[in-house]
Every structure is written in C-alpha cells, then in structure tokens.
Design an enzyme around this catalytic site. Structure first.
Site, short mmCIF file in Angstrom:
data_model
loop_
_atom_site.label_atom_id
_atom_site.label_comp_id
_atom_site.label_asym_id
_atom_site.label_seq_id
_atom_site.Cartn_x
_atom_site.Cartn_y
_atom_site.Cartn_z
CG LEU A 283 -2.18 -1.80 1.56
CD1 LEU A 283 -2.64 -1.04 2.53
CD2 LEU A 283 -3.07 -0.62 -0.27
CG ASP A 284 -0.28 5.18 -2.23
OD1 ASP A 284 -0.17 5.39 -1.33
OD2 ASP A 284 -0.74 4.66 -3.12
CD GLN A 285 4.51 8.80 2.48
OE1 GLN A 285 5.11 9.04 2.41
NE2 GLN A 285 5.38 8.67 4.01
#
Length: 255
Positions: A110-112
């Site tokens: 999951l991206d930041q």
C-alpha cells in the site's frame, strides 16, 4: 517450505526458510555472515542441499522459522518497507514485537498515503500465491474522490484507460455514498499496478482524498482498529493462499 533434498542457492535457502527476505539474505552472504559446513561463503548463488549441508548465520545454526501470517490496519503516512533510505516511518513501526519475527515481510503493498488491510508473512511461497495475478483474489478499496460520481464514471473505470502506456481498469465499481462535493466509491482490483487506482482516477479528473483497502478475497478488514494487527487463523491462511505450514496461534490484537 523447501524440501530437504532440493538444491537451492544460498540466498534462496535463507529466504525459503523464512529467516530473511532474499534481498536481506544476499546482503548477509556478501557481508560474510553466512557459512556452509563451517566455511564462510560470500557467493549468494552458491548451491546447497539442506539435507546434507550445515548452514549458519552469524555463527548460529539456521533452522526453519515458525511460519507467521498476520494482517495490519495500516495507518496513512507509513511506508510499506522494512527500512526507508529517507528516514520515513515504515509499517514495521506499527507491528511491535512482531517486527522482530524472522523473515517477516509485507505481502503486496500500500503506498504511503493509502490505508487499510495489509498482509505480512515469512512464508514466501504463500505470499507469492496470494499476490499472483491468477490468484482470483479481488482486492476491494473504499476511495473518496473530489467530485460527484455517476454511472458514466463507473462504466469508464470498468472499461479502463491508457495511463502513461499502461491500460488500467477496475474489476468492479460502485457508489457507496455522496456528499455535496465528493463521493465514496467501492472499487475492486484483481491485479494491481503501481499506484493503480490513483493513476486511473486521475485519468478521469478525479483526485483521491482517501484510499482504504477493506478486503483481500474473503478476508475483511472488519473492526480491526487503525494501527492494530492480528494473526490470521489457519482457515484464513488456507482461504487466501492454500494451506500453509503449521500455523501457531498468536493471541490477541496488538497495537
């Protein structure tokens, strides 16, 4: 887990035993921390057989790590990696004691700026099955966008668009609720490219305000608190990636 009589490269053996990731294994071998039959080996591609060769790491015998499978409700702002070269906080900061389990690694990403369900395991064969494009596991996301959505947008998202040379689309799309100026969508993916949903939505002039993964196949995020984690049950492990090794329960939900 590997069979004892399978010839394996040194870094693959360490990874498959759940001791560390393949990248970490390669670094350990090159640093002279790994020995085979009492002799330091610095070639990560050196072949060995676990039924014949004695493997040590930092002078300690290497044994298969206890298989671990867990889920985290990832908060926004954490990077999905163990170490970040820019010094940003990572998802391992939310795992407490579990961060030290040998070989534990995120299953997918999951991206930041994204939130929600993130899996971890040291069973890399299981992780590969979960993340394989042909797994059939649909990942569902609740996504808040900065416009009022309609049926035409849902159809367009399912049809897809060329996003910088990649054709991106969703497997399913529905409107959850709307306010005066924004909409919560439920979007499903059966494959995931880098920043897939953000890039696709941007192609239709939708800015993402929040993005929360709420399920992977039959596994639901449910009521797990943000920043908390829990171990998966043996049944959940089997549902996602087939029967894993012996799953030893870890009691309680952790923060």
């Amino acid at each position: 887990m590997p069979q004892l009589n399978d010839p394996l490269s040194l870094m693959r053996a360490l990874s498959k035993l759940g001791v560390c990731s393949r990248t970490e294994a390669e670094a350990a071998v090159r640093a002279g921390r790994v020995a085979v039959n009492g002799r330091i080996v610095r070639d990560p591609l050196r072949r060995l057989r676990l039924d014949q060769d004695r493997l040590t790491l930092d002078g300690e015998p290497v044994q298969a790590a206890t298989p671990r499978y867990l889920m985290l409700n990832k908060p926004r702002g954490l990077v999905t990696t163990r170490w970040d070269e820019r010094g940003r906080a990572t998802v391992f900061s939310a795992l407490g004691e579990a961060a030290g389990w040998p070989g534990l690694a995120p299953v997918g990403r999951l991206d930041q700026a994204s939130e929600g369900l993130l899996l971890f395991s040291n069973d890399h064969a299981w992780a590969a099955r979960v993340t394989a494009p042909g797994s059939g596991l649909e990942k569902r996301y609740h996504v808040q966008v900065d416009r009022l959505a309609d049926a035409a947008l849902l159809t367009a998202l399912r049809t897809g668009a060329d996003c910088q040379g990649e054709w991106l689309r969703v497997a399913s799309a529905a409107i959850l609720r709307q306010g005066e100026k924004n909409t919560w969508l439920e979007l499903g993916l059966t494959e995931g490219r880098n920043r897939h949903l953000r890039r696709l939505l941007a192609g239709f002039d939708c800015a993402v305000l929040r993005l929360v993964r709420v399920s992977i196949g039959p596994l639901q995020l449910g009521e797990l608190a943000k920043g908390a984690w829990r171990a998966l049950s043996a049944e959940e492990v089997a549902m996602l990636g087939g029967a894993g090794a012996d799953v030893r329960p870890v009691k309680g939900t952790r923060r």
